[in-house]
Motif scaffolding. Structure first.
Motif, mmCIF file in Angstrom:
data_model
loop_
_atom_site.group_PDB
_atom_site.id
_atom_site.type_symbol
_atom_site.label_atom_id
_atom_site.label_comp_id
_atom_site.label_asym_id
_atom_site.label_seq_id
_atom_site.Cartn_x
_atom_site.Cartn_y
_atom_site.Cartn_z
ATOM 1 N N GLY A 11 -23.871 3.899 -12.407
ATOM 2 C CA GLY A 11 -24.729 5.065 -12.210
ATOM 3 C C GLY A 11 -25.802 4.859 -11.160
ATOM 4 N N SER A 12 -26.305 3.622 -11.046
ATOM 5 C CA SER A 12 -27.388 3.375 -10.091
ATOM 6 C C SER A 12 -26.927 3.526 -8.649
ATOM 7 C CB SER A 12 -27.946 1.966 -10.298
ATOM 8 O OG SER A 12 -26.939 0.981 -10.066
ATOM 9 N N ILE A 13 -25.628 3.294 -8.406
ATOM 10 C CA ILE A 13 -25.117 3.350 -7.037
ATOM 11 C C ILE A 13 -25.293 4.747 -6.453
ATOM 12 C CG2 ILE A 13 -23.043 3.166 -5.614
ATOM 13 C CD1 ILE A 13 -24.217 0.485 -6.543
ATOM 14 N N ALA A 14 -24.983 5.769 -7.243
ATOM 15 C CA ALA A 14 -25.078 7.140 -6.752
ATOM 16 C C ALA A 14 -26.499 7.468 -6.316
ATOM 17 C CB ALA A 14 -24.609 8.117 -7.828
ATOM 18 N N LYS A 15 -27.498 6.975 -7.052
ATOM 19 C CA LYS A 15 -28.889 7.247 -6.689
ATOM 20 C C LYS A 15 -29.233 6.612 -5.345
ATOM 21 C CE LYS A 15 -29.908 9.406 -10.555
ATOM 22 N NZ LYS A 15 -30.221 10.859 -10.604
ATOM 23 N N HIS A 16 -28.736 5.398 -5.087
ATOM 24 C CA HIS A 16 -28.993 4.743 -3.806
ATOM 25 C C HIS A 16 -28.431 5.568 -2.654
ATOM 26 C CE1 HIS A 16 -30.482 1.477 -6.034
ATOM 27 N NE2 HIS A 16 -29.372 0.782 -6.210
ATOM 28 N N PHE A 17 -27.255 6.138 -2.854
ATOM 29 C CA PHE A 17 -26.581 6.850 -1.783
ATOM 30 C C PHE A 17 -27.051 8.300 -1.664
ATOM 31 C CE2 PHE A 17 -24.074 3.169 -1.993
ATOM 32 C CZ PHE A 17 -23.216 3.106 -0.898
ATOM 33 N N PHE A 18 -27.239 8.956 -2.791
ATOM 34 C CA PHE A 18 -27.457 10.405 -2.780
ATOM 35 C C PHE A 18 -28.870 10.819 -3.186
ATOM 36 C CE2 PHE A 18 -22.910 9.904 -4.414
ATOM 37 C CZ PHE A 18 -22.400 9.769 -3.146
ATOM 38 N N GLY A 19 -29.701 9.867 -3.592
ATOM 39 C CA GLY A 19 -31.086 10.183 -3.912
ATOM 40 C C GLY A 19 -31.329 10.452 -5.385
ATOM 41 N N GLU A 20 -32.611 10.401 -5.766
ATOM 42 C CA GLU A 20 -32.997 10.612 -7.160
ATOM 43 C C GLU A 20 -32.682 12.019 -7.642
ATOM 44 O OE1 GLU A 20 -34.109 8.484 -9.312
ATOM 45 O OE2 GLU A 20 -34.329 6.748 -7.988
ATOM 46 N N ARG A 21 -32.553 12.962 -6.720
ATOM 47 C CA ARG A 21 -32.276 14.348 -7.123
ATOM 48 C C ARG A 21 -30.806 14.579 -7.465
ATOM 49 N NH1 ARG A 21 -35.661 16.512 -2.010
ATOM 50 N NH2 ARG A 21 -37.742 16.635 -2.945
ATOM 51 N N PHE A 22 -29.958 13.590 -7.213
ATOM 52 C CA PHE A 22 -28.539 13.760 -7.490
ATOM 53 C C PHE A 22 -28.294 13.925 -8.982
ATOM 54 C CE2 PHE A 22 -24.455 11.726 -8.608
ATOM 55 C CZ PHE A 22 -23.605 12.630 -7.988
ATOM 56 N N ASN A 23 -27.423 14.879 -9.329
ATOM 57 C CA ASN A 23 -27.124 15.183 -10.722
ATOM 58 C C ASN A 23 -25.620 15.043 -10.943
ATOM 59 O OD1 ASN A 23 -26.853 16.158 -13.302
ATOM 60 N ND2 ASN A 23 -27.916 18.098 -12.936
ATOM 61 N N LEU A 24 -25.228 14.000 -11.680
ATOM 62 C CA LEU A 24 -23.810 13.750 -11.910
ATOM 63 C C LEU A 24 -23.151 14.883 -12.696
ATOM 64 C CD1 LEU A 24 -21.591 11.660 -11.394
ATOM 65 C CD2 LEU A 24 -22.215 10.558 -13.554
#
Length: 636
Positions: A348-361
């Protein structure tokens, strides 16, 4: 185990004897390379490319210059480029000579502080003369020539009387940023103008320039010219924000609004707008779409969105588009759910690195198309003929090309993403990549538009892809042969595999092959070996805490000695090795001030190393030290 033994040898020799043996460093490295290949295969590749013939693409010259600089091999780099200038010079135009002289001048300028005081004055004057000659040969109109001249002169002590010349060069660059390779080159212009203002005692102006540059302080160990930007909330962007009309009034490309490109097509009857992919996040999709509407206010309603594949960054913004009135109709492959299920298993942390804290899975998890495609299909929307072509592709098995034959446009998504799938999940199909290239070549579009700006820029023509396919097929055969032979992954990389015919082939295939090579090797290796490998890798389960125990409890090394060793590794350009040592050190001592300081240097240098060739590494190294890279904006 062999990795640990090697690390021990480095530390035992490095911390105690390195100073005594430094004069033999070059000989030792050469000896190592003859036995096991180069520890910097990308540098060896660029040397081979630049030795075969004068590169028609100046990018290849400056990639080599940057690789030498990042490796702290400025002397070797200046000598290599000077030899090429002597060899190829009779065939060069004046602008070509100017580029070589500038590259040599930059490397010499970076090395000047290491020249003995007795010889430094003459060395610097010769470098200035070289930069002057480059400017005369270029007519003062080649951005990179003026940029190098300004950057080098700005860092010279006042008694060389180069401050005014530096300001003139840098201000010219700021006023002519449109001539730069990309806007990222403005970062160093602002920084050096700020340092000049600081030297003149103008604190306010210096701070304004520093803020514009995006650097945190006037004490920095790296030079960043990349267009990449990193933002905690918004994630990574590959380029500066811009809206381009690929076909005026018909096909719009939006770059830099977030991780992914947005494309929109006006139908033949001008009554419908067609979107390609939905972006990563609802907020960035809204920003991009509203920017397009402001840019072209008379566009028709958005009625249809085609999804090239169901990765996070191509469907995550669907929540915004679903809220439009009328709601657009989504098309995707029928096996889209299989791809989404695989993504949900990624860390899950990988997506935040790439897409930002605003990313919503949840916006990815909830995606459901209105229509699915499981075989080639053709339809018309607003009179526009659209062919939907399912492909396996190199990245995902739910890939789909969107072909507009009457416009000569092919939207290809991420079928040739260099990582052959997201590096954090089980996917990637090498044969699917080769088969998809065949389809691109057969369709032969005038415009081939990818899911990310660097892909569109580097993988730009069917003709180039046709040669690249041959090169990649050769690479696959070499990798599989090496695996059967029991070679390690490190040994395969260090072999510097260059296909026959590549260096004498299409110039536009040289950078794409370099970008792909490392990741093709990695993906094929992981797909074709077991969890126990020929060099006994995988038999143990040792981690950073175990390595820390070895170093501290058994070898008796202190935090100070470990940090000193890491700093020496960094000075030798061995940043990955230094990073691994610091991770082990932090496992025992925590991230103390000295370890954190060394880590910041090492990861900044890794960002610098990969800023032009590997955005995913750039993202992860940035995240490791919490480094944000603000986007550059030209100030008018």
């Amino acid at each position: 185990m062999r990795k640990l033994i090697f690390l021990v040898l480095v530390l035992v020799l490095g911390t105690g004897l390195l100073a005594s043996f430094r004069k033999y460093t070059t000989v030792r490295v050469i000896a190592d390379q003859t036995q096991s290949g180069s520890a910097r295969p990308e540098l060896e590749y660029l040397k081979a490319v630049n030795s075969a013939a004068p590169p028609k693409d100046p990018q290849l010259l400056f990639l080599l210059m940057g690789a030498y600089a990042n490796a702290n091999q400025q002397v070797e780099g200046a000598e290599f480029l000077a030899a090429r200038l002597n060899e190829f010079g009779p065939r060069f135009s004046d602008p070509q000579k100017a580029l070589y002289l500038s590259a040599i001048g930059l490397l010499r300028g970076q090395h000047a502080s290491s020249v003995s005081l007795l010889h430094r004055m003459g060395y610097v004057k010769d470098t200035i003369a070289m930069l002057d000659q480059a400017k005369r040969l270029s007519g003062g109109q080649i951005f990179v020539v003026d940029w190098i001249s300004g950057v080098v002169r700005a860092q010279l002590p006042g008694f060389f009387h180069q401050r005014q010349a530096a300001q003139d060069d840098l201000r010219w660059c700021a006023a002519n940023i449109a001539k730069a390779p990309d806007i990222g080159w403005l970062r160093e212009v602002d920084f050096q103008l700020g340092k000049l203002a600081l030297a003149e005692g103008d604190q306010a102006k210096a701070q304004d320039y520093l803020r514009q540059s995006g650097y945190k302080s006037f004490d920095k160990p790296v030079t960043l010219t990349t267009p990449f930007s990193e933002d905690l909330l918004g994630g990574h962007a590959f380029a500066a924000r811009r809206i381009a009309e690929v076909i005026p009034g018909r096909v719009y490309a939006l770059s830099g609004f977030e991780f992914t490109e947005y494309y929109f097509v006006v139908s033949d009857d001008r009554r419908e707008l067609i979107g390609i992919d939905a972006g990563t996040r609802a907020d960035s999709a809204k920003t991009a779409y509203e920017a397009l509407r402001a840019y072209a206010p008379n566009l028709p309603e958005l009625t249809t969105i085609f999804v090239t594949h169901s990765h996070w960054d191509h469907i995550g913004g669907q929540a915004y588009f679903r809220g439009l009135h009328p709601k657009p109709r989504f098309y995707s492959r029928s096996n889209y759910k299989d791809e989404i299920d695989g993504e949900l298993d990624a860390p899950g942390s990988i997506a935040k690195h790439f897409f930002g804290e605003r990313f919503n899975l949840d916006d990815v998890r909830s995606f459901k198309p209105d229509a699915t495609i499981d075989r080639p299909a053709e339809l018309r929307i607003g009179g526009t003929r659209i062919a939907l072509i399912p492909v396996h592709g190199g990245e995902t098995h739910d890939a789909m090309f969107i072909h507009l034959p009457d416009l000569g446009v092919l939207f290809v998504g991420d079928f040739i993403m260099p990582y052959l799938g997201a590096p954090f999940v089980v996917e990637g199909d090498f044969q699917g990549l080769l088969d998809a290239i065949d389809i691109v070549v057969q369709k032969n579009p005038r415009y081939m538009l990818h899911g990310h700006e660097p892909l569109t820029r580097n993988f730009s023509s069917p003709e180039m892809l046709a040669q690249l396919k041959t090169n990649l097929a050769w690479l696959r055969d070499q990798v599989l042969t090496a695996i059967r032979r029991g070679d390690t992954r490190v040994a395969i990389h260090r072999a510097n595999l260059i296909p026959p015919g590549l260096l004498g082939g299409r110039p536009d295939a040289l950078v794409p092959y370099l970008i792909l090579r490392e990741h093709v090797i990695d993906r094929l290796y992981h797909q074709n070996v077991g969890y126990w490998q020929a060099d006994l890798e995988g038999l143990d389960h040792l981690g950073d805490s175990d390595r820390a125990e070895l170093l501290v409890d058994y070898l008796g090394l202190s935090e100070k000695r470990l940090v000193t060793a890491a700093e020496k590794m960094a000075a030798d350009g061995k940043y990955e090795l230094a990073a691994s040592l610091l991770e082990a050190s932090a496992a025992r001592f925590g991230r103390t001030e000295s370890i954190a300081k060394a880590e910041r240097l090492v990861y900044l240098k890794l960002m610098e190393k990969y800023q032009n060739t590997d955005p995913f590494k750039y993202i992860l190294y940035s995240a490791k030290i919490g480094e944000q890279t603000p986007p550059m904006v030209a100030i008018k």
